[in-house]
Design a protein around this motif. Structure first.
Motif, PDB file in Angstrom:
ATOM      1  N   LEU A 107       0.835  -1.208   0.000  1.00  0.00           N
ATOM      2  CA  LEU A 107       0.000   0.000   0.000  1.00  0.00           C
ATOM      3  C   LEU A 107       0.868   1.255   0.000  1.00  0.00           C
ATOM      4  O   LEU A 107       0.583   2.225  -0.713  1.00  0.00           O
ATOM      5  N   LEU A 108       1.930   1.243   0.797  1.00  0.00           N
ATOM      6  CA  LEU A 108       2.855   2.371   0.843  1.00  0.00           C
ATOM      7  C   LEU A 108       3.512   2.575  -0.519  1.00  0.00           C
ATOM      8  O   LEU A 108       3.581   3.702  -1.022  1.00  0.00           O
ATOM      9  N   ALA A 109       3.992   1.495  -1.115  1.00  0.00           N
ATOM     10  CA  ALA A 109       4.652   1.590  -2.422  1.00  0.00           C
ATOM     11  C   ALA A 109       3.700   2.139  -3.481  1.00  0.00           C
ATOM     12  O   ALA A 109       4.091   2.992  -4.290  1.00  0.00           O
ATOM     13  N   ASP A 110       2.458   1.672  -3.464  1.00  0.00           N
ATOM     14  CA  ASP A 110       1.461   2.166  -4.421  1.00  0.00           C
ATOM     15  C   ASP A 110       1.217   3.666  -4.259  1.00  0.00           C
ATOM     16  O   ASP A 110       0.833   4.343  -5.221  1.00  0.00           O
ATOM     17  N   ALA A 111       1.430   4.183  -3.047  1.00  0.00           N
ATOM     18  CA  ALA A 111       1.224   5.607  -2.768  1.00  0.00           C
ATOM     19  C   ALA A 111       2.515   6.424  -2.881  1.00  0.00           C
ATOM     20  O   ALA A 111       2.530   7.610  -2.547  1.00  0.00           O
ATOM     21  N   GLY A 112       3.614   5.782  -3.306  1.00  0.00           N
ATOM     22  CA  GLY A 112       4.859   6.520  -3.512  1.00  0.00           C
ATOM     23  C   GLY A 112       5.798   6.543  -2.322  1.00  0.00           C
ATOM     24  O   GLY A 112       6.672   7.402  -2.248  1.00  0.00           O
ATOM     25  N   TRP A 113       5.666   5.590  -1.408  1.00  0.00           N
ATOM     26  CA  TRP A 113       6.546   5.497  -0.240  1.00  0.00           C
ATOM     27  C   TRP A 113       7.367   4.206  -0.315  1.00  0.00           C
ATOM     28  O   TRP A 113       6.873   3.189  -0.806  1.00  0.00           O
ATOM     29  N   THR A 114       8.583   4.257   0.206  1.00  0.00           N
ATOM     30  CA  THR A 114       9.456   3.090   0.269  1.00  0.00           C
ATOM     31  C   THR A 114       9.838   2.841   1.717  1.00  0.00           C
ATOM     32  O   THR A 114      10.218   3.785   2.423  1.00  0.00           O
ATOM     33  N   THR A 115       9.724   1.590   2.174  1.00  0.00           N
ATOM     34  CA  THR A 115      10.163   1.271   3.540  1.00  0.00           C
ATOM     35  C   THR A 115      11.686   1.209   3.576  1.00  0.00           C
ATOM     36  O   THR A 115      12.330   0.782   2.614  1.00  0.00           O
ATOM     37  N   VAL A 116      12.244   1.642   4.710  1.00  0.00           N
ATOM     38  CA  VAL A 116      13.689   1.645   4.901  1.00  0.00           C
ATOM     39  C   VAL A 116      13.984   0.830   6.158  1.00  0.00           C
ATOM     40  O   VAL A 116      13.601   1.225   7.249  1.00  0.00           O
ATOM     41  N   GLY A 117      14.607  -0.305   5.997  1.00  0.00           N
ATOM     42  CA  GLY A 117      14.893  -1.156   7.146  1.00  0.00           C
ATOM     43  C   GLY A 117      13.746  -2.102   7.430  1.00  0.00           C
ATOM     44  O   GLY A 117      12.886  -2.352   6.585  1.00  0.00           O
ATOM     45  N   SER A 118      13.736  -2.611   8.637  1.00  0.00           N
ATOM     46  CA  SER A 118      12.731  -3.595   9.015  1.00  0.00           C
ATOM     47  C   SER A 118      11.744  -2.999  10.014  1.00  0.00           C
ATOM     48  O   SER A 118      12.003  -1.963  10.627  1.00  0.00           O
ATOM     49  N   TRP A 119      10.615  -3.670  10.153  1.00  0.00           N
ATOM     50  CA  TRP A 119       9.582  -3.248  11.090  1.00  0.00           C
ATOM     51  C   TRP A 119      10.064  -3.485  12.513  1.00  0.00           C
ATOM     52  O   TRP A 119      10.632  -4.529  12.816  1.00  0.00           O
ATOM     53  N   ASP A 120       9.818  -2.517  13.394  1.00  0.00           N
ATOM     54  CA  ASP A 120      10.133  -2.642  14.820  1.00  0.00           C
ATOM     55  C   ASP A 120       8.829  -2.697  15.602  1.00  0.00           C
ATOM     56  O   ASP A 120       7.909  -1.919  15.335  1.00  0.00           O
ATOM     57  N   ALA A 121       8.758  -3.602  16.577  1.00  0.00           N
ATOM     58  CA  ALA A 121       7.562  -3.724  17.412  1.00  0.00           C
ATOM     59  C   ALA A 121       7.460  -2.542  18.376  1.00  0.00           C
ATOM     60  O   ALA A 121       8.461  -2.093  18.939  1.00  0.00           O
ATOM     61  N   VAL A 122       6.240  -2.020  18.533  1.00  0.00           N
ATOM     62  CA  VAL A 122       5.906  -0.995  19.528  1.00  0.00           C
ATOM     63  C   VAL A 122       4.623  -1.459  20.218  1.00  0.00           C
ATOM     64  O   VAL A 122       4.023  -2.452  19.814  1.00  0.00           O
ATOM     65  N   ASP A 123       4.205  -0.741  21.243  1.00  0.00           N
ATOM     66  CA  ASP A 123       3.040  -1.160  22.025  1.00  0.00           C
ATOM     67  C   ASP A 123       1.780  -1.380  21.192  1.00  0.00           C
ATOM     68  O   ASP A 123       1.011  -2.294  21.445  1.00  0.00           O
ATOM     69  N   SER A 124       1.559  -0.533  20.188  1.00  0.00           N
ATOM     70  CA  SER A 124       0.311  -0.618  19.412  1.00  0.00           C
ATOM     71  C   SER A 124       0.458  -1.392  18.107  1.00  0.00           C
ATOM     72  O   SER A 124      -0.513  -1.530  17.365  1.00  0.00           O
ATOM     73  N   GLY A 125       1.657  -1.883  17.807  1.00  0.00           N
ATOM     74  CA  GLY A 125       1.863  -2.615  16.560  1.00  0.00           C
ATOM     75  C   GLY A 125       3.316  -2.585  16.127  1.00  0.00           C
ATOM     76  O   GLY A 125       4.194  -3.107  16.810  1.00  0.00           O
ATOM     77  N   TYR A 126       3.579  -1.918  14.983  1.00  0.00           N
ATOM     78  CA  TYR A 126       4.916  -1.881  14.408  1.00  0.00           C
ATOM     79  C   TYR A 126       5.166  -0.517  13.758  1.00  0.00           C
ATOM     80  O   TYR A 126       4.230   0.154  13.334  1.00  0.00           O
ATOM     81  N   ILE A 127       6.441  -0.147  13.663  1.00  0.00           N
ATOM     82  CA  ILE A 127       6.827   1.057  12.949  1.00  0.00           C
ATOM     83  C   ILE A 127       7.978   0.720  12.005  1.00  0.00           C
ATOM     84  O   ILE A 127       8.722  -0.236  12.223  1.00  0.00           O
ATOM     85  N   VAL A 128       8.104   1.533  10.966  1.00  0.00           N
ATOM     86  CA  VAL A 128       9.232   1.430  10.043  1.00  0.00           C
ATOM     87  C   VAL A 128       9.469   2.823   9.463  1.00  0.00           C
ATOM     88  O   VAL A 128       8.528   3.595   9.249  1.00  0.00           O
ATOM     89  N   THR A 129      10.720   3.145   9.236  1.00  0.00           N
ATOM     90  CA  THR A 129      11.061   4.399   8.559  1.00  0.00           C
ATOM     91  C   THR A 129      10.672   4.274   7.087  1.00  0.00           C
ATOM     92  O   THR A 129      10.850   3.209   6.483  1.00  0.00           O
ATOM     93  N   VAL A 130      10.123   5.340   6.543  1.00  0.00           N
ATOM     94  CA  VAL A 130       9.753   5.374   5.128  1.00  0.00           C
ATOM     95  C   VAL A 130      10.304   6.637   4.487  1.00  0.00           C
ATOM     96  O   VAL A 130      10.567   7.630   5.162  1.00  0.00           O
ATOM     97  N   GLU A 131      10.499   6.546   3.186  1.00  0.00           N
ATOM     98  CA  GLU A 131      10.938   7.688   2.373  1.00  0.00           C
ATOM     99  C   GLU A 131      10.016   7.813   1.188  1.00  0.00           C
ATOM    100  O   GLU A 131       9.427   6.829   0.742  1.00  0.00           O
ATOM    101  N   ARG A 132       9.947   8.999   0.654  1.00  0.00           N
ATOM    102  CA  ARG A 132       9.185   9.190  -0.586  1.00  0.00           C
ATOM    103  C   ARG A 132       9.979   8.547  -1.719  1.00  0.00           C
ATOM    104  O   ARG A 132      11.174   8.737  -1.827  1.00  0.00           O
ATOM    105  N   ALA A 133       9.275   7.769  -2.533  1.00  0.00           N
ATOM    106  CA  ALA A 133       9.954   7.052  -3.630  1.00  0.00           C
ATOM    107  C   ALA A 133      10.333   8.021  -4.743  1.00  0.00           C
ATOM    108  O   ALA A 133       9.812   9.080  -4.880  1.00  0.00           O
TER     109      ALA A 133
END
Length: 96
Positions: free
Chosen positions: A70-96
């Motif tokens: 979904l992120l890629a389709d909207a022009g975002w690229t994930t950078v690195g891996s997902w990290d667990a947080v209390d409510s789910g996960y986070i990952v750094t993203v950049e504009r593609a």
């Protein structure tokens, strides 16, 4: 010197933190705090989407993969891996 722009994608998998039954993804802009750590800047979401994965007993790996698509389709690229947080996960993203 201006600070670098930094964005984080938040994948919410905790059912009680959602307004709907499925896991969602939100991209927020970050800012550096006094310890040079990135924290959410607040303000409006730059991207939001709801996955097809139910929050209640859903497959988190499937949600991460769908969120990345979904992120890629909207022009975002994930950078690195997902990290667990209390409510789910986070990952750094950049504009593609």
């Amino acid at each position: 010197m201006t600070a670098a722009t930094h964005f984080t994608a938040w994948l919410t998998t905790t059912a009680s933190a959602l307004d709907q039954a499925n896991i969602d993804i939100v991209v927020l802009e970050d800012e550096q705090n006094d310890d040079n750590d990135w924290t959410s800047k607040g303000g409006p979401a730059l991207f939001t989407a709801i996955t097809n994965v139910p929050a209640e007993d859903g497959d988190h790996d499937k949600a991460q993969n769908e969120a990345a698509d979904l992120l890629a389709d909207a022009g975002w690229t994930t950078v690195g891996s997902w990290d667990a947080v209390d409510s789910g996960y986070i990952v750094t993203v950049e504009r593609a």
